[in-house]
Design a protein around this motif. Structure first.
Motif, PDB file in Angstrom:
ATOM      1  N   MET A  37      -9.623  -2.682   6.072  1.00 22.76           N
ATOM      2  CA  MET A  37      -8.451  -3.480   5.738  1.00 22.76           C
ATOM      3  C   MET A  37      -9.168  -5.131   5.661  1.00 22.76           C
ATOM      4  O   MET A  37      -9.480  -5.499   6.403  1.00 22.76           O
ATOM      5  N   VAL A  38      -8.562  -5.749   4.538  1.00 26.19           N
ATOM      6  CA  VAL A  38      -8.838  -7.126   4.527  1.00 26.19           C
ATOM      7  C   VAL A  38      -7.715  -7.889   3.670  1.00 26.19           C
ATOM      8  O   VAL A  38      -6.813  -7.364   3.074  1.00 26.19           O
ATOM      9  N   GLU A  39      -7.542  -9.021   4.099  1.00 27.04           N
ATOM     10  CA  GLU A  39      -6.624  -9.894   3.724  1.00 27.04           C
ATOM     11  C   GLU A  39      -7.253 -10.451   2.256  1.00 27.04           C
ATOM     12  O   GLU A  39      -8.353 -11.020   2.286  1.00 27.04           O
ATOM     13  N   VAL A  40      -6.026 -10.351   1.364  1.00 24.73           N
ATOM     14  CA  VAL A  40      -6.360 -10.906  -0.072  1.00 24.73           C
ATOM     15  C   VAL A  40      -5.465 -12.154  -0.144  1.00 24.73           C
ATOM     16  O   VAL A  40      -4.405 -12.376   0.399  1.00 24.73           O
ATOM     17  N   LYS A  41      -5.893 -12.971  -1.119  1.00 21.11           N
ATOM     18  CA  LYS A  41      -5.075 -14.316  -1.382  1.00 21.11           C
ATOM     19  C   LYS A  41      -3.527 -13.830  -1.921  1.00 21.11           C
ATOM     20  O   LYS A  41      -2.311 -14.428  -1.734  1.00 21.11           O
ATOM     21  N   ALA A  42      -3.619 -12.820  -3.009  1.00 18.70           N
ATOM     22  CA  ALA A  42      -2.340 -12.306  -3.771  1.00 18.70           C
ATOM     23  C   ALA A  42      -3.071 -11.154  -4.428  1.00 18.70           C
ATOM     24  O   ALA A  42      -4.012 -10.795  -4.640  1.00 18.70           O
ATOM     25  N   LEU A  43      -1.915 -10.104  -4.506  1.00 19.37           N
ATOM     26  CA  LEU A  43      -2.055  -9.117  -5.655  1.00 19.37           C
ATOM     27  C   LEU A  43      -1.147  -9.471  -6.904  1.00 19.37           C
ATOM     28  O   LEU A  43      -0.889 -10.624  -7.216  1.00 19.37           O
ATOM     29  N   ILE A  44      -1.334  -8.365  -7.550  1.00 18.96           N
ATOM     30  CA  ILE A  44      -0.632  -8.768  -9.208  1.00 18.96           C
ATOM     31  C   ILE A  44       0.749  -9.316  -9.196  1.00 18.96           C
ATOM     32  O   ILE A  44       1.002  -9.979 -10.061  1.00 18.96           O
ATOM     33  N   SER A  45       1.521  -9.123  -8.153  1.00 21.06           N
ATOM     34  CA  SER A  45       2.773  -9.488  -8.089  1.00 21.06           C
ATOM     35  C   SER A  45       3.063 -10.056  -6.886  1.00 21.06           C
ATOM     36  O   SER A  45       2.567  -9.740  -5.803  1.00 21.06           O
ATOM     37  N   PRO A  46       3.996 -11.349  -6.788  1.00 24.38           N
ATOM     38  CA  PRO A  46       4.060 -11.741  -5.393  1.00 24.38           C
ATOM     39  C   PRO A  46       4.907 -10.803  -4.514  1.00 24.38           C
ATOM     40  O   PRO A  46       4.961 -11.218  -3.044  1.00 24.38           O
ATOM     41  N   ASP A  47       5.774 -10.234  -4.988  1.00 26.37           N
ATOM     42  CA  ASP A  47       6.325  -9.022  -4.228  1.00 26.37           C
ATOM     43  C   ASP A  47       5.671  -7.967  -3.582  1.00 26.37           C
ATOM     44  O   ASP A  47       6.144  -7.435  -2.451  1.00 26.37           O
ATOM     45  N   LEU A  48       4.359  -7.738  -3.993  1.00 26.71           N
ATOM     46  CA  LEU A  48       3.701  -6.883  -3.446  1.00 26.71           C
ATOM     47  C   LEU A  48       2.798  -7.119  -2.081  1.00 26.71           C
ATOM     48  O   LEU A  48       1.918  -8.410  -2.437  1.00 26.71           O
ATOM     49  N   LEU A  49       2.722  -6.616  -1.216  1.00 24.46           N
ATOM     50  CA  LEU A  49       2.166  -7.146   0.101  1.00 24.46           C
ATOM     51  C   LEU A  49       0.950  -6.377   0.523  1.00 24.46           C
ATOM     52  O   LEU A  49       0.031  -6.769   1.106  1.00 24.46           O
ATOM     53  N   VAL A  50       0.712  -5.095  -0.322  1.00 21.99           N
ATOM     54  CA  VAL A  50      -0.358  -4.218   0.327  1.00 21.99           C
ATOM     55  C   VAL A  50      -0.947  -3.282  -0.924  1.00 21.99           C
ATOM     56  O   VAL A  50      -0.026  -2.903  -1.722  1.00 21.99           O
ATOM     57  N   GLU A  51      -2.057  -3.004  -1.273  1.00 23.53           N
ATOM     58  CA  GLU A  51      -2.760  -2.138  -2.259  1.00 23.53           C
ATOM     59  C   GLU A  51      -3.684  -1.444  -1.429  1.00 23.53           C
ATOM     60  O   GLU A  51      -4.400  -1.974  -0.653  1.00 23.53           O
ATOM     61  N   ILE A  52      -3.769  -0.043  -1.621  1.00 23.46           N
ATOM     62  CA  ILE A  52      -4.382   0.864  -0.949  1.00 23.46           C
ATOM     63  C   ILE A  52      -5.339   1.705  -2.210  1.00 23.46           C
ATOM     64  O   ILE A  52      -4.757   2.085  -3.012  1.00 23.46           O
ATOM     65  N   GLU A  53      -6.573   1.896  -1.829  1.00 26.92           N
ATOM     66  CA  GLU A  53      -7.382   2.935  -2.710  1.00 26.92           C
ATOM     67  C   GLU A  53      -7.982   3.893  -1.715  1.00 26.92           C
ATOM     68  O   GLU A  53      -8.417   3.760  -0.388  1.00 26.92           O
ATOM     69  N   VAL A  54      -8.507   5.118  -2.364  1.00 29.63           N
ATOM     70  CA  VAL A  54      -9.197   6.163  -1.524  1.00 29.63           C
ATOM     71  C   VAL A  54     -10.255   6.844  -2.382  1.00 29.63           C
ATOM     72  O   VAL A  54     -10.121   6.698  -3.602  1.00 29.63           O
ATOM     73  N   ASP A  55     -11.188   7.334  -1.641  1.00 28.80           N
ATOM     74  CA  ASP A  55     -12.222   8.004  -2.186  1.00 28.80           C
ATOM     75  C   ASP A  55     -12.027   9.495  -1.526  1.00 28.80           C
ATOM     76  O   ASP A  55     -12.027   9.436  -0.100  1.00 28.80           O
ATOM     77  N   ALA A  56     -12.218  10.520  -2.219  1.00 29.22           N
ATOM     78  CA  ALA A  56     -12.161  11.782  -1.530  1.00 29.22           C
ATOM     79  C   ALA A  56     -13.343  12.555  -2.423  1.00 29.22           C
ATOM     80  O   ALA A  56     -13.890  12.374  -3.121  1.00 29.22           O
ATOM     81  N   ILE A  57     -13.629  13.889  -1.399  1.00 26.79           N
ATOM     82  CA  ILE A  57     -14.436  14.918  -1.682  1.00 26.79           C
ATOM     83  C   ILE A  57     -14.058  16.116  -1.541  1.00 26.79           C
ATOM     84  O   ILE A  57     -13.516  16.490  -0.264  1.00 26.79           O
ATOM     85  N   VAL A  58     -13.743  16.803  -2.421  1.00 22.40           N
ATOM     86  CA  VAL A  58     -13.123  18.149  -2.483  1.00 22.40           C
ATOM     87  C   VAL A  58     -14.206  19.280  -2.105  1.00 22.40           C
ATOM     88  O   VAL A  58     -15.163  19.304  -2.859  1.00 22.40           O
TER      89      VAL A  58
END
Length: 128
Positions: free
Chosen positions: A107-128
């Motif tokens: 988890m890291v802090e970023v200056k901004a996301l694509i819209s000022p209303d958005l506060l969090v963005e999450i991505e994942v990697d998986a192995i099936v």
């Protein structure tokens, strides 16, 4: 690649930007940065960062399902927040999905996301 599966985000920006919500190649799955953005640009959950995280995770789980995967297949998560002082709210939402699975997580802090209303963005990697 003949065994590549792309999952659409249904966003108007997917084509112009050139991305997919998720991609599976063989046993590997990558889910792109996912937010709680609604079609009108507002954030599902409003100013509640935990609610935004839960919405993003719900969308991630749905994308995983489209390629035959689930949360149990996730090996890595990355969370980008605009206010690290609210990390516990995002962490609790993450734990609701991954407490037993326990993927490697960042988890890291970023200056901004694509819209000022958005506060969090999450991505994942998986192995099936």
């Amino acid at each position: 690649m003949s065994n590549r599966i792309n999952v659409s985000s249904q966003s108007e920006w997917e084509g112009p930007v050139g991305y997919s919500r998720a991609v599976r190649v063989g046993q590997f799955v990558w889910v792109a940065g996912t937010t709680a953005a609604s079609p009108d640009g507002s954030a599902v959950g409003g100013a509640d960062i935990g609610a935004q995280a839960r919405e993003a995770l719900k969308r991630i789980v749905a994308a995983l399902a489209e390629v035959g995967a689930g949360p149990e297949n996730v090996v890595r998560t990355r969370m980008f927040v605009t206010d690290i002082s609210r990390w516990e709210e995002v962490g609790r939402a993450h734990g609701e999905v991954f407490a037993e699975i326990r993927p490697a997580a960042t988890m890291v802090e970023v200056k901004a996301l694509i819209s000022p209303d958005l506060l969090v963005e999450i991505e994942v990697d998986a192995i099936v």
